[in-house]
Design a protein around this motif. Structure first.
Motif, mmCIF file in Angstrom:
data_model
loop_
_atom_site.group_PDB
_atom_site.id
_atom_site.type_symbol
_atom_site.label_atom_id
_atom_site.label_comp_id
_atom_site.label_asym_id
_atom_site.label_seq_id
_atom_site.Cartn_x
_atom_site.Cartn_y
_atom_site.Cartn_z
ATOM 1 N N GLN A 84 -12.809 -8.907 1.200
ATOM 2 C CA GLN A 84 -11.590 -8.116 1.275
ATOM 3 C C GLN A 84 -11.880 -6.635 1.033
ATOM 4 O OE1 GLN A 84 -8.531 -8.811 2.256
ATOM 5 N NE2 GLN A 84 -7.920 -6.710 1.898
ATOM 6 N N SER A 85 -12.756 -6.325 0.115
ATOM 7 C CA SER A 85 -13.058 -4.918 -0.163
ATOM 8 C C SER A 85 -13.787 -4.261 1.002
ATOM 9 C CB SER A 85 -13.891 -4.792 -1.442
ATOM 10 O OG SER A 85 -15.185 -5.301 -1.244
ATOM 11 N N HIS A 87 -12.970 -5.021 4.065
ATOM 12 C CA HIS A 87 -11.999 -5.194 5.150
ATOM 13 C C HIS A 87 -12.506 -6.180 6.199
ATOM 14 C CE1 HIS A 87 -9.679 -1.977 3.422
ATOM 15 N NE2 HIS A 87 -10.759 -1.209 3.431
#
Length: 116
Positions: A84-85, A87
């Motif tokens: 998630q970090s 993307h």
């Protein structure tokens, strides 16, 4: 000197909050960018181990299967947070990570690789 379990977990959670609130990721060197992920991993890993130890009937700390299960259960959320970090997290990544975790846990529980 025996440190209580609650104190260890509380210290990790407080240190995570302190790191997240007091640092600017744009100005932080690369090794320090990994610090929140390490703290999250340690928090989940130690919490899982403490739960296994509390549920265990013997006074031993933990066995190798418990360590492997705790490692797997702590690694998957951290892996998803890293995706998630960057993307890069999609529903496909979540499904693959969950299938990977279930496969690893099934393999560890059904084999005697960790008992020797």
């Amino acid at each position: 000197m025996k440190i209580s379990r609650k104190l260890i977990i509380s210290g990790l959670v407080l240190s995570l909050g302190l790191v997240l609130l007091s640092t600017d990721p744009n100005r932080l060197p690369l090794p320090f960018l990994m610090l929140p992920f390490i703290i999250i991993f340690l928090t989940i890993f130690l919490s899982t181990l403490f739960i296994f130890q509390a549920k265990s009937k013997s006074n031993t700390l933990v066995n190798q299967k418990s360590l492997a299960i705790a490692f797997t259960l702590a690694f998957i959320p951290v892996l998803l947070i890293i995706f998630q970090s960057l993307h890069q997290l999609s529903s496909k990544d979540v499904i693959i990570s969950l299938v990977l975790a279930v496969g690893i846990l099934f393999y560890l529980l059904k084999t005697d690789i960790l008992t020797t």
